[in-house]
Design an enzyme around this catalytic site. Structure first.
Site, PDB file in Angstrom:
ATOM      1  N   SER A 157      32.811  46.352  43.157  1.00  8.44           N
ATOM      2  CA  SER A 157      31.931  45.702  42.182  1.00  8.44           C
ATOM      3  C   SER A 157      31.439  46.719  41.145  1.00  8.44           C
ATOM      4  CB  SER A 157      30.782  45.014  42.923  1.00  8.44           C
ATOM      5  OG  SER A 157      30.116  44.102  42.087  1.00  8.44           O
ATOM      6  N   ASP A 250      35.592  34.114  42.812  1.00  7.07           N
ATOM      7  CA  ASP A 250      34.746  35.129  42.184  1.00  7.07           C
ATOM      8  C   ASP A 250      35.025  35.087  40.686  1.00  7.07           C
ATOM      9  OD1 ASP A 250      33.380  37.383  41.345  1.00  7.07           O
ATOM     10  OD2 ASP A 250      34.522  38.797  42.581  1.00  7.07           O
ATOM     11  N   HIS A 280      32.925  36.998  46.136  1.00  9.65           N
ATOM     12  CA  HIS A 280      32.565  38.360  45.737  1.00  9.65           C
ATOM     13  C   HIS A 280      31.848  39.056  46.893  1.00  9.65           C
ATOM     14  CE1 HIS A 280      31.675  41.362  42.587  1.00  9.65           C
ATOM     15  NE2 HIS A 280      30.592  41.596  43.310  1.00  9.65           N
TER      16      HIS A 280
END
Length: 314
Positions: A157, A250, A280
């Site tokens: 991320s 996501d 995610h």
């Protein structure tokens, strides 16, 4: 698009009612971090790793933590890992379980970076911390890994955003050759990107992404700088082989995979690992997703085996 994995849907539903997560956008980030740390005390016993050590390493303007996991005396490589958390949350403690599993599965040492967080430390502090951590590991690689093994930089991320940008900056400066990048659902553009509006995800909305970016970026920052939005970089040919891990449900997946296509167009070897039904954050939630996270970690191990020797450590 297929259905959301039932357990992923359950976890996403938990976040929708969890007061810690739901209040995150309206309370100081430090309070949410404290609540997350308190919840960590209930985690299961982590997997054993032969050698684990904590270091304080120098960075511009101070020092940060780095936790080393060495599964064997002579690991195949060192993976420097930047955790996720939207630049505002996350720590080496929160990815401790994942780092242990990754070290054991890949036969690599993992150096997990506790970079400084926003909004107390805004852009580009986290980027500089990750860059400086890589340089410190490169300078101490024989001590950490028993020899001049390759260095790999990865993250999930926000950490994946930092990893790919730090790699480009290091290669531009000629300071360190990285053998590969491992990018799990990297953000590569600002929150106004059209790619984020293709569907409504079960977890991590545009509003939450926007809040994280607002914590990280000082007012007036050019959000089109490649040092925040790596999709906009023009010299991607200098990047190493890259593995891009994504989740089907996501909204970051589209831009992450588009970034991979841009890398490939620049001549970079790119491999994709997309996981159906996932949301995610699934990779570092491997206790909940042993199938999908385990498969992704297996992809990481295979990718490293393929590319670990392509660039020597400087």
């Amino acid at each position: 698009m297929g259905p959301v994995d039932p357990l992923a849907a359950q976890i996403a539903g938990y976040f929708q009612i969890d007061p810690v997560w739901q209040g995150a956008l309206t309370r100081p980030a430090a309070e949410t971090r404290a609540a997350i740390r308190a919840a960590l005390t209930s985690q299961a016993q982590p997997q054993p790793v032969e050698y684990v050590a904590n270091y304080r390493i120098p960075v511009a303007g101070g020092d940060i933590g780095l936790r080393l996991y060495r599964p064997v005396p002579e690991p195949a490589a060192v993976i420097v890992w930047a955790h996720g958390g939207g630049f505002a949350f996350g720590s080496v403690d929160e990815v401790d379980s994942f780092a242990r599993v990754l070290a054991r599965a890949s036969n690599c040492a993992v150096a997990s970076v506790d970079y400084r967080l926003a909004p107390e430390h805004r852009f580009p502090t986290a980027l500089h911390d990750v860059r400086d951590a890589v340089l410190w590991v490169a300078q101490h690689v024989s001590e950490l890994a028993g020899g001049a093994v390759p260095l790999i930089l990865g993250g999930d991320s926000a950490g994946a955003n930092l990893a790919t940008i730090a790699t480009r900056k290091l290669h531009e400066a000629g300071k360190c050759n990285l053998a590969a990048n491992i990018l799990a659902y990297p953000s590569t553009q600002d929150a106004d990107a059209q790619s984020l509006r293709q569907f409504t995800p079960p977890f991590l909305s545009i509003a939450e992404i926007s809040w994280f970016f607002d914590q990280y970026l000082p007012a007036g920052t050019d959000r089109n700088t490649p040092d925040f939005a790596p999709m906009l970089a023009e010299n991607l040919h200098i990047m190493p082989p890259t593995l891009i891990i994504t989740a089907e449900h996501d909204i970051i997946t589209a831009q992450a995979e588009a970034y991979g296509r841009k890398l490939r167009a620049a001549g970079v070897a790119v491999r994709y690992s997309r996981h159906p039904g996932m949301i995610h954050g699934f990779l570092t939630l491997e206790p909940f997703f042993p199938g999908a996270a385990g498969a992704a970690i297996g992809d990481i191990a295979d990718f490293i085996e393929t590319h670990k020797a392509e660039r020597p450590v400087l």
